[in-house]
Structures are given as structure tokens and as C-alpha cells.
Design a protein around this motif. Sequence first.
Motif, short mmCIF file in Angstrom:
data_model
loop_
_atom_site.label_atom_id
_atom_site.label_comp_id
_atom_site.label_asym_id
_atom_site.label_seq_id
_atom_site.Cartn_x
_atom_site.Cartn_y
_atom_site.Cartn_z
N SER A 264 -5.34 11.59 -7.95
CA SER A 264 -6.04 10.86 -6.88
C SER A 264 -6.25 11.75 -5.67
O SER A 264 -5.78 12.88 -5.61
CB SER A 264 -5.26 9.60 -6.52
N HIS A 265 -6.95 11.19 -4.70
CA HIS A 265 -7.44 11.97 -3.56
C HIS A 265 -6.37 12.73 -2.80
O HIS A 265 -6.65 13.73 -2.18
CB HIS A 265 -8.20 11.04 -2.61
N HIS A 266 -5.12 12.26 -2.85
CA HIS A 266 -4.10 12.97 -2.06
C HIS A 266 -3.08 13.67 -2.93
O HIS A 266 -1.98 13.97 -2.49
CB HIS A 266 -3.42 12.00 -1.08
N GLU A 267 -3.47 13.94 -4.19
CA GLU A 267 -2.57 14.65 -5.10
C GLU A 267 -3.25 15.94 -5.57
O GLU A 267 -3.90 15.95 -6.61
CB GLU A 267 -2.25 13.76 -6.30
N VAL A 408 -18.78 9.67 -4.83
CA VAL A 408 -18.28 8.52 -4.06
C VAL A 408 -17.02 7.97 -4.71
O VAL A 408 -16.93 7.84 -5.93
CB VAL A 408 -19.35 7.40 -3.97
N TYR A 409 -16.04 7.69 -3.86
CA TYR A 409 -14.82 7.00 -4.28
C TYR A 409 -14.91 5.57 -3.74
O TYR A 409 -14.99 5.36 -2.55
CB TYR A 409 -13.60 7.74 -3.73
N TYR A 410 -14.88 4.59 -4.64
CA TYR A 410 -15.13 3.19 -4.30
C TYR A 410 -13.89 2.34 -4.65
O TYR A 410 -13.04 2.80 -5.41
CB TYR A 410 -16.36 2.72 -5.09
O1 REL Z 1 -6.72 3.17 -2.35
C1 REL Z 1 -6.33 4.31 -2.16
O2 REL Z 1 -7.03 5.28 -2.37
C2 REL Z 1 -4.94 4.54 -1.67
O3 REL Z 1 -4.38 3.42 -1.19
C3 REL Z 1 -4.05 5.04 -2.75
O4 REL Z 1 -4.59 6.14 -3.33
C4 REL Z 1 -2.69 5.35 -2.18
O5 REL Z 1 -2.44 6.66 -2.26
C5 REL Z 1 -1.57 4.52 -2.75
O6 REL Z 1 -1.74 4.27 -4.08
C6 REL Z 1 -0.21 5.10 -2.48
O7 REL Z 1 0.14 6.21 -2.66
#
Ligand code: REL
Length: 949
Positions: A264-267, A408-410
Motif C-alpha cells: 500500500s501507499h505507505h509501505e 488514481v487510488y480510490y
Molecule cells: O485508506 C487508506 O489508504 C489508509 O487508511 C490505509 O492504507 C492505512 O494505512 C491503514 O490501513 C492503516 O495502516
Amino acid sequence: MRKRHLLWLGLVLFTRTVWSLPAGYLTEQPAEGDFALVAQSSQALIRTDSDDHKGLLRAVRSLQQDIHKVSGRQLSISHTEQAPQMLIIGSLDNSDLVNQLVAAGKLDVSAIRGKWEAYQIQTVRQPLPGVEQALVIVGSDKRGAIYGVYDLAETIGVSPWYWWADVPVIKREQLHIKADTLITDAPKVKYRGIFLNDEHPALSNWTAEKFGGYNSQFYVHVFELLLRLKANFLWPAMWNNAFADDDPLNPILADEMGIVMSNSHHEPMMRADKEWNRYGEGPWEYSTNRDNIYQFWQEGARRHKELESIFTLGMRGQEDEPMSEGENIGLLEQVVADQREILRNTFTDTDISEVPQVWALYKEVQGFYERGMRVPDDVTLLWADDNFGNIRRLPTADERGREGGAGVYYHFDYVGGPRSYRWINTVPMAKIWEQMNLAWQYQADRIWIVNVGDLKPMEFPIDFFLRMAWNPEDFRADNLQQFAIDWAAQQFGKKHAQTVAELIQGYTRHNGRRKPEAVEPDTYSIFHYDEAGRISTELAQLVEKSDLVEQQLAAQQQDAYVQLVSHPLKATQAVFELNRAVAMNRLHGEQGRVSTNYWAEQVRYWFHQDAQLTEKYHGLGEGRWNHMMSQPHIGYTYWRNPPANLMPVVSVAEPMEVADMGVAPEGSDHSWPISEYQGQTLSLDTFYPHGQAERYIEVFNKGTQPFEFKARAVADWITLSQTQGNIEQQQKIRVSIDWDKTPAGHSQGEVVIQGTGWGAAHIKVSAYKPADKPQGFVEADGYISLEAASAKVVGNRDGAYWQEIPGHGRTHSSVSAVTGQDMEITDLSAAPYLQYPLYFHSTGEFELHAIVAPTLDFVPDRGLRFAVALGEEKPQIVDILADNSQRAWEQSVLDGVRRASHKLQVEKPGQYQLRVYLVDPGAVLQKLVIDTGDLRDSYLGPPQSQFVR
Ligand code: REL
């Protein structure tokens, strides 16, 4: 309709209904020359190349099973044998056999060669010596061929949702493919996928029970679903899970099957957030712990070097938090430079511009970009929505030239403020279309990824999103609704398709008004415009229709129907009715009504109803979907969900054994007896000939003994539905006006009600009968209310037009401003406009409330504007985002709309044209309400005013 390439004359081009739903190349009435996949006394042989991609060979085996499920016949798969009828499947890059056919001139693949994920399905006569006919499925690459295989599976009658929603396969004894079939297709958006997120408790408990966790036994089903929906991309579950670490087979299987993985976006760098918790040393803080984090990322690159992946670059805090260093651009640039270095050192034999990389501009990260931070040109910029389905930004003309393109991330599901939504489907199809169509127009076409929460129960929007990603050009405002019908037909058959589509659209429209988690007892008005009552009827009618369909479906269709239609509809109704009952219970409690207890019972009923619906879902197929609906959704007080559904506090009355009358006029929480000495009065809102025809006065009991009442009107122009009655709990007296008897101008009268107690209740009744004959939308009840689509549209032209989006919006439809890319209209004399003929009886300065979609300023440095003019006045610009504060945004995503206001001056009574001019694309109007003095509080605004010709 999808465009297909006609390769040579004589071949017939088959288009499917619309989209890629069940196709036109299967024939129920076989004719001479048709290809017999399964005939009465023969069946085709499936031929693949042993050297072809393992993922393709796997897909072919699943096709073999699908054919067996449909027809009961087991076709053989061979790498060497021949038969008179053959299904030949291969990829251009790995199948010798397919390439031989091409070389021999039996197959022209020029329409797909070199294309990304393209496929061709074609009948070929005498492809090989001794073979009469073949159906050839050829892919330009591995996934192209796999999509071709699943296209056939879907065509013969296997819904992509056969496993994930128990949709029964269609049984067919024979399977014939039309002679001269030729289909070619290829996706328009490069990476199309989903994000499994917010997965606890529902999905996590389910996977734990069924598979022992997020392992490859579980993921194989996710991958297969994606491929059947012609998707290719996945962000795996990450709350307490780490895809590649939880089961080392996960990434290997994904790659084999053809799923491109990322995190995901923050990994960043193909490492899950939770892997840092498991293996990382020191804090997740690049400024102080660079070496450890660098090594951690190096391992991600090494692990995924041979696996098809998209590397997420950049860095955020853990668990969706900003980096603790604050918005430090220098540090983040260092992070990206190091990540690129790692990639260069890992992919030593490739130019790293060939390694797919993405920078997700999510939440605060977009701020880094807007303040000037850049990443190398080959990195895809992933723009995001605001977590509530409104895209925050799309590529500018300059950005559209970037080599890495944009995506796009939706979201269909979100955990966070102002309020999480994690339970059922709340995003109407037309809303997804409106936003993703903008993404397509502005060339954000490299990645479309959507957060789907637990996956179930988002089947319908997932299907829609991914098919739209395949070819956004197939989907237009004017054919959009057909998708829902076709989808319903695929899952439940043509007979009920129209109704099923209406049911899905109906409950999602309702949830689009306000997500169930955010509905409160006072959301929908129980006082004005019969708002809560009308919604209650609307949902009850849908449920009634749904029950009728359910009764008519075959036994084997029932489970799918519960999952895809009746559960979400009834669950939506339960939460709405629960809140309405709480509102009624409170009001009746405050007024001391004996019926307080009825509403307390109703609250309990709907609370238990909700629990029973969950239980029924969990019991389907002997617990097949146990836990899947366990997300708490009742009792939110802030962004985070309560630990369990919380039964609302209710008022309970302990009425005495007496008869004790109370009287309450519609539209007010006050009731008789009142203290007239303190100047209190009770009244009904003024009647107008073109306004609400009836208003009610409710006579109620506060004790348990019945009583008789008498009612009389103190004017002959007031009509009562009844003048006497016996009250056990309560009754409504309907009040209306006999306009023939009403004098012109203002009239005052009253209704007097006598029952128990001292004196009588006096309810003032007033009416206003204008002397003039109005035309157009007539002012009445203190407002003029318009559905945006009721306009006459003037001046639409190519490249600048107003367009109705049926099914969009909270009440009827929406009208959207469309222009070519980057265009805004500065010369209003050339602007297309919406024109509404209005008739005002009153004069003065009136507030116009435009109710618009909560679209954001996706083009930087531009507002989101339209212009308004009443009569001959000069159009005035209205900026929807004039208040662009966090608070205004929170309100807008809770309400599902924004409100923009503008003052209108009406000098004298009469007819006026209200014009709304197109300025910026993306402005989406739903409703216009002009407050001429007596607009009452409600959530959706009053129903449309009467139109008089
Ligand atoms: O919807 C999102 O993109 C974020 O809330 C999640 O990516 C978020 O990182 C969450 O799951 C917790 O780590």
C-alpha cells in the motif's frame, strides 16, 4: 460498445451486450460450421503448449473445470494430441503452436501483437492437418491469454463471482461457438486492482477460520477473482499481516498466476509495514535510523527481483501517519534517491526506468509534491481521492507528459475521519463513474486501485470499477445504468435483471446520501416534507420488491441473492429505521405520548433485525461467510467504530390509567397543552395553492384510557379529514384547503380540537392565495426547489456541455459540467447554461442554495465554479469551494454534497428565468433550492416545486 478490430472480411464481429458481460459468441442454436466445444456426441480437445506460462496453464485448468461445471463434460488438455475440434490456447511470447499458426497464415494477430495484455478469440478452419476447426485463444502476452481464457469461462456461464458470492454457474448441455467468431480486446488502464484493507474483524476472522490466515490458500481465490475480472494488480491486506512474510508462497503464486503485487501507499519497497515490526531494528525514522531502514528495503528489492511488482517509493510514518519529521522535503528526497540506488544495485541488468515504481501522493504526501518535491520522470504519480471518493488532484498538461504517467487510488471503504465507513456498500455506481471518468479524461490511466475493505460485500462496485478500468470509453452517462442491468442478468438471469439493478441502485443511492455509520436520529427530518417517512416508504417498497424476486429465484440462487442484493438492502433499511425510530421515540417521549413505548419497541426490533440479518448472512452455506458481516456499524460517536453495535438508549413511558389528550401540529415538536399566557401558539405552516396539499394535526393520548375528541375548523375554506374520533394512542387529522372558498391574499383561521383536559387546542391555519396566475416552477411554502435536471439546456456544444448523469445524486439525478481537458469558460456569453422558469409571489433578497457533488478542485489553482443569473442580470460567479476549510470538507463528505450559496434579488413578483452557466468542468449540480422565507430544515431539501404550464 467496445470497439473491436475487424481483421479480415468475411469474419463477423461480435459485440457483447455492453462491457464484457456475457457474450455474443456463444450460440444456443448451433448452425453448420459453428465450433463445437461440447456437442451432443463429441467434445473439443484443449491444446496448450507445455512451455507456455505456468499461470496460463493454470487458468486453462480452471477453464476445464468451468466447462465441466457448466456442461458436466470433462475436456482433455493435451500438449501434443490433435482432434477434429480443438480449443487452442497460447500466448504469443511462449506458445510455439500459436506461432506456427501465425507463420502458416492461419491466424493474423497483428491487432494484438506488441500490445499490453491483449487477447484474440477466433475460430479457425483447418488450422492443422487433420483438424477441422479450432477456437483459438491467443494472448499478446501471458495475461492477455489468461484474460482470453476467462472471457470464454464467463461467456459459457461462469460468473467471476461464482466463488466469492456463490453465483451458480449456468448449466448448458452443449456449448457451441459461432462460426467466424473474432474478438480482440486490450485494456486501456495499465494496472487495475484492489486493496484489501481495514480487514479486521471481518475478513481476518474469516480467513483465519477458513484458511488459517492470509496464506496462499486464501490468496489463490483473490488472484483468480482479479483475473476473471481482467484485473492484474493487488495491494494485500496489511493491518496485522505481511503478504510475503506470512506465507512465502504468496508472492510466488501471485507472480505465477499473473498478479502484479505491490504494497500500500505507505509501505515502500515491497515490504509490508508489519515486517518492520517483526524484523526492523530501531525506529521507523529515516533521519536517525537510515542504515537499518535501507537494509530493510534492500531485502524487499532482492526478494521481489524476479517477481512482477510495482515498487512503492517514498516514506510515511507507520500505520498511515505522516513522517514524524514533519513535512521535510529534503529528507524525503534522500529517501527516494536511496530507494532508486537500491533498485539500481538490484536490477543490475535492467535500466531502472523499466522497473515499475509508484509514488503515492496520499494525504500529506500530496503537500510535498505541491511544494515542489519531484521524483524521477519514470515513476508513476498515484493521485488519491479524499478517502471518500472525491479525487483530490489529476494530472496537469505538463504532468501528462511524464514518462511514468499517473494513476488514481480510490476508496470504497475507509477507516478515519470524519467517520469511518467499513461495513456495506455505500458508493453509488454513478458517483464512481463520474469521478473515474474525470481520471480517464485527464489521463490518469497507468494505475487504478481501489480500497475495497474486506472485499465482500463490495462485489458490485469492485466489478464496476475494474471493468471500467478495462475500457473507460465503454462507460458513458447515458449507458451507465445498463451496466447494472447486465450485471444483475449475469448473476441472476435476465428475467429479474431490471428489478435487481433497481434494488442495488436503490440501496446504494440511499447509502450515498449519508453512510449508515454517520446516520443519526436527527439526520432525516421527521418534521418537514415528510422526509423520513418518504425514505421509509421508499426502502420498504424496495424490500417488498426484493422479497418478490427472492421468492421466484431457484433454490441454488438464494445464497448469492442474499449476499449481493437482499442483505445489503435490508441492512441499509434496518439502520435507517433504527435511527428514525429513535427520533420518534425521543419526540414522543418528550411529548409524553403513550406511543413512546411503541417506538422504543421499534428501536429494539430494528436493532435485533440488524443482528438477525448478520446472523443469516453468517449462516449461509453452513457458515461459508461466517464473520464477514461482523463489522460494528451502529453507535458511532466519532471517527472510530464502537467495539460492538450499540443498542441506542430509548425512552420508556409508564402511562397512567387515565385519558389525557395531547395535540401536535405537523412540523413542530411543540404540543398542546401549551402556556398561552406565555405567548405560546401552535400553528401549521402556511398553505399555498402550489405547495404541500395536506398538513396534519396529530391527536394523541398520554394515558391508557381511550377518549373521544371533536375537531372543527373555524373557516369554511379549511377542510378536515375527520371531525371526531376515538383515540387509544393517536390519530392524524389531515388538514387541506378548499381554494375555491379561500379569498385572495392572506387568510387566517384555526382548527379547534376538544378532548380531555381544560379548554381546547387551537391550531392556527393560514393560507395565501395569490391573485395572479403563475407559470413555471412556482414559489410555495416559502421556497422554490428544483432538481438540477429539470432545466432546459441551452448552448451545449462539442467540448463544453451540461450532461445529465442518471442515478447520480441524493434524490433524482445530477447535471455535470463537461469540457475538454484543461478548459474553463471565461466568456460567459458563450457558456452553455441551464435555464429554469421560476415564478415568485414574494419579493426581496433570497438565498439560492445549490446542492452539488462534493467534487474537489482536481485542477490546481482553479476553483470549482459556475455562474448564476436571475432574469436579465449579469451572471455572477459562484465558487463551490469558496469555503475550502477542513471543516467544510468534513461536512461535505458526511453529507455527500456541498452547498454553495448565492443571493438573488427579486424586485417584483412574477416570472423570471434562472440561468446557471458552465464555468469549470467537474461541477456537478444536484438540486437548487431558493429560500423565499420559509424554507424548513431537512437533510435532502424539499421535493421539487410544482411546475405550471
Ligand atoms: O485508506 C487508506 O489508504 C489508509 O487508511 C490505509 O492504507 C492505512 O494505512 C491503514 O490501513 C492503516 O495502516
